[in-house]
Write a protein that holds these residues in place. Structure first.
Motif, PDB file in Angstrom:
ATOM      1  N   GLY A  51      36.475  -7.066  60.747  1.00  0.00           N
ATOM      2  CA  GLY A  51      35.444  -6.142  61.200  1.00  0.00           C
ATOM      3  C   GLY A  51      34.048  -6.665  60.976  1.00  0.00           C
ATOM      4  O   GLY A  51      33.171  -5.975  60.469  1.00  0.00           O
ATOM      5  N   CYS A  52      33.816  -7.934  61.384  1.00  0.00           N
ATOM      6  CA  CYS A  52      32.471  -8.514  61.353  1.00  0.00           C
ATOM      7  C   CYS A  52      32.210  -9.117  62.720  1.00  0.00           C
ATOM      8  O   CYS A  52      32.781 -10.160  63.023  1.00  0.00           O
ATOM      9  N   PRO A  53      31.382  -8.470  63.563  1.00  0.00           N
ATOM     10  CA  PRO A  53      30.809  -7.129  63.418  1.00  0.00           C
ATOM     11  C   PRO A  53      31.900  -6.041  63.413  1.00  0.00           C
ATOM     12  O   PRO A  53      33.049  -6.305  63.750  1.00  0.00           O
ATOM     13  N   LEU A 102      37.574   1.022  56.011  1.00  0.00           N
ATOM     14  CA  LEU A 102      36.310   1.367  55.363  1.00  0.00           C
ATOM     15  C   LEU A 102      35.217   1.582  56.405  1.00  0.00           C
ATOM     16  O   LEU A 102      35.128   0.834  57.383  1.00  0.00           O
ATOM     17  N   ALA A 103      34.395   2.577  56.185  1.00  0.00           N
ATOM     18  CA  ALA A 103      33.247   2.807  57.058  1.00  0.00           C
ATOM     19  C   ALA A 103      31.974   2.478  56.284  1.00  0.00           C
ATOM     20  O   ALA A 103      32.007   2.321  55.062  1.00  0.00           O
ATOM     21  N   ASP A 104      30.870   2.355  56.992  1.00  0.00           N
ATOM     22  CA  ASP A 104      29.513   2.217  56.427  1.00  0.00           C
ATOM     23  C   ASP A 104      29.212   0.862  55.788  1.00  0.00           C
ATOM     24  O   ASP A 104      28.111   0.643  55.308  1.00  0.00           O
ATOM     25  N   GLU A 114      44.730  -8.387  49.386  1.00  0.00           N
ATOM     26  CA  GLU A 114      44.214  -7.055  49.707  1.00  0.00           C
ATOM     27  C   GLU A 114      43.611  -7.111  51.126  1.00  0.00           C
ATOM     28  O   GLU A 114      43.114  -8.172  51.523  1.00  0.00           O
ATOM     29  N   ILE A 115      43.661  -6.008  51.858  1.00  0.00           N
ATOM     30  CA  ILE A 115      43.088  -6.026  53.213  1.00  0.00           C
ATOM     31  C   ILE A 115      42.068  -4.907  53.363  1.00  0.00           C
ATOM     32  O   ILE A 115      42.325  -3.765  52.962  1.00  0.00           O
ATOM     33  N   TRP A 116      40.911  -5.239  53.941  1.00  0.00           N
ATOM     34  CA  TRP A 116      39.913  -4.230  54.305  1.00  0.00           C
ATOM     35  C   TRP A 116      39.685  -4.310  55.808  1.00  0.00           C
ATOM     36  O   TRP A 116      39.516  -5.400  56.364  1.00  0.00           O
ATOM     37  N   PHE A 117      39.656  -3.147  56.430  1.00  0.00           N
ATOM     38  CA  PHE A 117      39.288  -3.063  57.837  1.00  0.00           C
ATOM     39  C   PHE A 117      37.925  -2.357  57.876  1.00  0.00           C
ATOM     40  O   PHE A 117      37.812  -1.238  57.388  1.00  0.00           O
ATOM     41  N   CYS A 118      36.917  -3.009  58.433  1.00  0.00           N
ATOM     42  CA  CYS A 118      35.570  -2.423  58.405  1.00  0.00           C
ATOM     43  C   CYS A 118      35.150  -1.930  59.791  1.00  0.00           C
ATOM     44  O   CYS A 118      35.247  -2.668  60.782  1.00  0.00           O
ATOM     45  N   THR A 119      34.670  -0.690  59.839  1.00  0.00           N
ATOM     46  CA  THR A 119      34.212  -0.115  61.103  1.00  0.00           C
ATOM     47  C   THR A 119      33.158   0.946  60.802  1.00  0.00           C
ATOM     48  O   THR A 119      32.704   1.063  59.671  1.00  0.00           O
ATOM     49  N   SER A 120      32.776   1.701  61.815  1.00  0.00           N
ATOM     50  CA  SER A 120      31.819   2.786  61.576  1.00  0.00           C
ATOM     51  C   SER A 120      32.588   4.068  61.293  1.00  0.00           C
ATOM     52  O   SER A 120      33.765   4.203  61.657  1.00  0.00           O
TER      53      SER A 120
END
Ligand code: F3S
Length: 393
Positions: free
Chosen positions: A290-292, A344-346, A317-323
């Motif tokens: 999630g980059c961007p 994860l948001a923000d 560990e996994i993070w998914f990043c979004t709004s």
């Protein structure tokens, strides 16, 4: 620089100190860059929002702005911050950091900035139109709106974008002027069309062209939002590209005759070199996507990839990043992703203080691949999403 009577009044402090200071900054920037006047903007996007990157100095600057009565006067959105504002404990964030980060977001809110905390506001709620003049300060996002939408913005810094948002205008120079939007180098691109190939292409091009304006030939005609955001982000990080054109893809490409430009070929060999530059480990503790920020389509594709699979115990560990808005919109797919790690948001893997917990991170983004070593002391594995995921199920 020529100011109108109402602009002079602001500069003389007749509309309060905060507007006066903002105008002083715009005029100073205008003088440095040779602007003849100010130009009205339709929106702003502000970076400089993570406590990790702006620290106490930034917090003080924002506090002074709020105490001075600063308010934005055009729709303004905010870049990712150092944590998910609701789920920060899942990110190994300390109470102290969380308290400072919440304060920063609150201060932006007091200035009427929409506390969206995303680097893809152009998929909503901040969507410029072709020809709009805007003041944006996230390098990937400003390149996307300049190039793929045809809005007009310079590569603003955080304080410059905030000053423009307060006044509703910016200094009229650089990419606001037609004559400065002309391509200066032709890229003959040969890629396989996957989103990851756009990221590698961006890495290869940015490191070769620096600040110049590339014109792409050979990009697939169905280059869409996801591909354009990856390309924009990678070129902004490996170089300083703020505007690009692509034949048959971007709205301004048809305006230019590129027959005399220097040609750079980017094919298999150059993409392989870019891959080599980005990959410094084969052993990772965190996979951060999630980059961007992930779009709705990307979340849907990842969910389809993970459906019915199980995460192997002891894997990264996994993070998914979004709004926050996209996370809410994709509730069904998010449920599948959450079996593997938090959505994860923000926030994102670069502006969060991950270096306190991890030292080796996997990403599918060339932008993150550039910044994780320098801003987060990470060794990096940069591969496409399917390859990264194979390591955990
Ligand atoms: Fe966005 Fe963070 Fe990447 S702000 S472009 S996800 S470095």
């Amino acid at each position: 620089m020529e100011l109108r009577v109402d602009e002079e009044r602001i500069l003389n402090g007749e509309e309060g100190e905060s507007r006066q200071k903002a105008m002083e900054l715009l005029v100073a920037l205008g003088k440095v860059y040779g602007a003849e006047n100010l130009i009205g903007i339709t929106s702003a996007h502000l970076s400089g929002a993570s406590y990790k990157t702006i620290g106490e100095g930034g917090l003080k600057y924002l506090t002074d702005q709020v105490e001075g009565g600063a308010k934005v006067t055009v729709p303004s959105t905010l870049n990712p911050v150092g944590m998910d504002l609701g789920r920060w404990k899942e990110m190994h964030i300390t109470e102290h950091f969380a308290m400072k980060q919440r304060k920063i977001v609150e201060l932006y809110g007091k200035m009427n900035v929409m506390t969206t905390c995303t680097c893809t506001p152009y998929v909503g709620p901040n969507i410029p139109k072709f020809g709009d003049h805007v003041a944006w300060s996230e390098s990937s996002a400003l390149s996307f709106v300049n190039s793929f939408i045809g809005a007009r913005t310079n590569r603003e810094g955080g304080p410059g974008a905030l000053a423009a948002a307060i006044i509703g205008k910016t200094a009229n120079y650089g990419l606001h002027l037609e004559e400065n939007r002309v391509p200066s180098v032709l890229i003959d691109a040969d890629i396989d069309g996957s989103v990851f190939s756009y990221s590698l292409l961006g890495q290869a091009v940015g490191s070769r062209v620096g600040k110049r304006i590339p014109y792409f030939r050979g990009l697939p005609k169905d280059t869409g939002t996801e591909e354009a955001k990856s390309l924009s982000a990678a070129m902004a990080a490996s170089g300083a590209v703020a505007l690009w054109h692509a034949e048959g893809v971007t709205p301004e490409a048809k305006n230019y005759d590129v027959s005399d430009l220097e040609v750079i070929h980017i094919g298999e060999k150059e993409l392989k070199d870019a891959y080599g530059q980005l990959n410094t480990t084969e052993d990772i503790q965190l996979i951060a996507l999630g980059c961007p920020h992930l779009t709705e389509k990307e979340i849907h594709e990842i969910a389809a990839m993970l459906k019915g699979k199980k995460k192997r115990p002891g894997t990264a560990e996994i993070w998914f990043c979004t709004s926050a808005a996209i996370r809410e919109k994709c509730a069904k797919d998010v449920k599948i992703l959450e079996e593997f790690g938090p959505v994860l948001a923000d926030t994102c893997m670069v502006v969060a203080p991950i270096e306190g917990t991890f030292s080796r991170t996997g990403t599918n983004s060339a932008k993150a691949g550039n910044y994780l070593p320098t801003l987060c002391s990470q060794r990096v594995m940069c591969k496409d999403i399917a390859q990264l995921m194979e390591a955990v199920y």
